[in-house]
Design an enzyme around this catalytic site. Structure first.
Site, PDB file in Angstrom:
ATOM      1  N   HIS A  75     -42.446   1.363  60.820  1.00 36.45           N
ATOM      2  CA  HIS A  75     -43.036   2.149  61.904  1.00 36.45           C
ATOM      3  C   HIS A  75     -42.843   1.468  63.253  1.00 36.45           C
ATOM      4  O   HIS A  75     -42.765   2.141  64.281  1.00 36.45           O
ATOM      5  CB  HIS A  75     -44.525   2.379  61.628  1.00 36.45           C
ATOM      6  CG  HIS A  75     -44.782   3.472  60.647  1.00 36.45           C
ATOM      7  ND1 HIS A  75     -45.468   4.621  60.966  1.00 36.45           N
ATOM      8  CD2 HIS A  75     -44.439   3.600  59.338  1.00 36.45           C
ATOM      9  CE1 HIS A  75     -45.541   5.410  59.899  1.00 36.45           C
ATOM     10  NE2 HIS A  75     -44.923   4.802  58.904  1.00 36.45           N
ATOM     11  N   GLY A  81     -37.924  -0.120  68.730  1.00 36.85           N
ATOM     12  CA  GLY A  81     -37.235  -1.287  68.224  1.00 36.85           C
ATOM     13  C   GLY A  81     -38.248  -2.263  67.650  1.00 36.85           C
ATOM     14  O   GLY A  81     -39.461  -2.070  67.755  1.00 36.85           O
ATOM     15  N   SER A  85     -44.605  -3.057  69.195  1.00 31.96           N
ATOM     16  CA  SER A  85     -45.372  -2.049  69.935  1.00 31.96           C
ATOM     17  C   SER A  85     -46.411  -1.357  69.061  1.00 31.96           C
ATOM     18  O   SER A  85     -47.456  -0.918  69.553  1.00 31.96           O
ATOM     19  CB  SER A  85     -44.432  -1.016  70.560  1.00 31.96           C
ATOM     20  OG  SER A  85     -43.597  -0.422  69.582  1.00 31.96           O
ATOM     21  N   PRO A 168     -39.498  11.801  61.815  1.00 32.82           N
ATOM     22  CA  PRO A 168     -39.334  13.179  61.333  1.00 32.82           C
ATOM     23  C   PRO A 168     -40.157  13.438  60.079  1.00 32.82           C
ATOM     24  O   PRO A 168     -40.565  12.495  59.392  1.00 32.82           O
ATOM     25  CB  PRO A 168     -37.838  13.271  61.040  1.00 32.82           C
ATOM     26  CG  PRO A 168     -37.447  11.881  60.688  1.00 32.82           C
ATOM     27  CD  PRO A 168     -38.305  10.982  61.534  1.00 32.82           C
ATOM     28  N   ASP A 236     -45.101   6.214  43.298  1.00 35.55           N
ATOM     29  CA  ASP A 236     -44.382   5.768  42.105  1.00 35.55           C
ATOM     30  C   ASP A 236     -45.319   5.968  40.928  1.00 35.55           C
ATOM     31  O   ASP A 236     -46.329   5.297  40.806  1.00 35.55           O
ATOM     32  CB  ASP A 236     -43.990   4.286  42.251  1.00 35.55           C
ATOM     33  CG  ASP A 236     -43.201   3.770  41.054  1.00 35.55           C
ATOM     34  OD1 ASP A 236     -43.064   4.517  40.065  1.00 35.55           O
ATOM     35  OD2 ASP A 236     -42.736   2.619  41.119  1.00 35.55           O
ATOM     36  N   ASP A 246     -39.620  -3.072  42.528  1.00 36.48           N
ATOM     37  CA  ASP A 246     -38.701  -2.867  41.409  1.00 36.48           C
ATOM     38  C   ASP A 246     -38.045  -1.496  41.558  1.00 36.48           C
ATOM     39  O   ASP A 246     -38.246  -0.792  42.535  1.00 36.48           O
ATOM     40  CB  ASP A 246     -39.428  -3.005  40.065  1.00 36.48           C
ATOM     41  CG  ASP A 246     -40.565  -2.009  39.884  1.00 36.48           C
ATOM     42  OD1 ASP A 246     -40.546  -0.952  40.556  1.00 36.48           O
ATOM     43  OD2 ASP A 246     -41.475  -2.273  39.074  1.00 36.48           O
TER      44      ASP A 246
END
Length: 318
Positions: A75, A81, A85, A168, A236, A246
């Site tokens: 995130h 970048g 932030s 998105p 998962d 894994d």
């Protein structure tokens, strides 16, 4: 619905592998990063070990720390970048964006930074604390140890609208996600999207037929229609794999047990199905790729040299 497993990270690894993130290197002066940047800057103190020890304590208290630290890294890097932030508190910051609602790990990074400041004040950036901390978490969760590049500095800007605009929805088609992955993340309000798949997929008033019957029954029980309770589920669905690094996630989506729509699309889309099959068959292939993928991601849009600052506290600028 909150994500409480490492599955979203597994999904992102597939896309990192596909796009290679090669062109991301141009987004920042990553050439000034190096392994062991802090070796001679902290009076003999090993800050990477300090960070490792704190992360180990945090995971013992809360296994979610593993996925929290890696997700915070994603995130952070995909908005402005890798420059910390996401860690800044306050009105209108990235943390306040709806897309970041429920994002864990922010306080963990601040706690680690406090421990580092005690042995090496004013030297180690919050961004590097996050990068090193994520590596420690991955290793402690069964991933292969990898060397991290350090020398990043912290940014001074954090904007809610930028966070919201640069991540998105998980309903995005796989080809478009691959195209945008190098500069955008893949997350949205998990609870809303999950309900769409369970009860009204694409306005059909029926569940998504790609969900296996057994998983559909389990998820509908966990997330009943019109429920006001924000329950948790593991993306998962493999028993005893929820907090491990894994390849179980890939096996599950091949069995139509992907919880998020984009999870399941990875197993069916021709551009990603082969990679998913390979990762499902070979745990070593997955473990070998995870570390290098994280290193590549951590080079996006970095600040070095005299850029930015070294924050004293991760939640605020100096």
């Amino acid at each position: 619905m909150k994500r409480t497993s490492l599955s979203s990270i597994m999904l992102l690894l597939v896309l990192i592998t596909l796009v290679g993130l090669g062109h991301c290197h141009a987004h920042g002066p990553h050439g000034q990063l190096k392994v062991g940047f802090y070796n001679d800057k902290c009076g003999g103190n090993n800050v990477e070990k300090v960070i490792y020890d704190v992360v180990k304590q945090k995971i013992t208290a809360d296994p979610d720390t593993v996925s929290d630290l890696v997700r915070v890294s994603f995130h952070d890097c995909f908005v402005r970048g890798c420059e910390g932030s996401i860690l800044l508190n306050g009105k209108g910051t990235e943390q306040t964006a709806p897309i970041n609602k429920g994002l864990g790990g922010i306080k963990t990074v601040s706690d680690i930074k406090e421990a580092v400041e005690k042995v090496c004040p004013g030297v180690v950036s919050c961004t590097d604390v996050l990068v090193i901390g994520a590596r420690a978490a991955i290793s402690l969760a069964g991933g292969k140890w990898y060397e991290v590049e350090t020398g990043r500095r912290d940014g001074v800007v954090s904007r809610k609208d930028e966070a919201q605009a640069n991540i998105p929805p998980p309903t995005m088609p796989v080809p478009q996600a691959i195209e945008l992955f190098a500069r955008k993340g893949l997350n949205k309000h998990d609870f809303v999207v999950l309900l769409e798949r369970l009860y009204n997929f694409r306005n059909t008033n029926k569940p998504d037929r790609s969900i296996s019957p057994s998983l559909l029954q389990l998820l509908q029980k966990t997330c009943p229609l019109n429920s006001k309770t924000d329950n948790e589920t593991f993306l998962d669905q493999t028993t005893n794999s929820h907090f491990k690094i894994d390849n179980a996630y890939y096996k599950q989506i091949l069995a139509h047990n992907g919880v998020m729509e984009i999870d399941q699309n990875l197993a069916s889309n021709p551009s990603t199905r082969g990679l998913v099959i390979g990762l499902a068959k070979s745990p070593n292939q997955f473990l070998d790729q995870f570390g290098p993928a994280m290193v590549k991601m951590a080079r996006i849009g970095v600040l070095t040299g005299n850029q930015g600052e070294i924050r004293k506290s991760c939640g605020s600028v100096n």
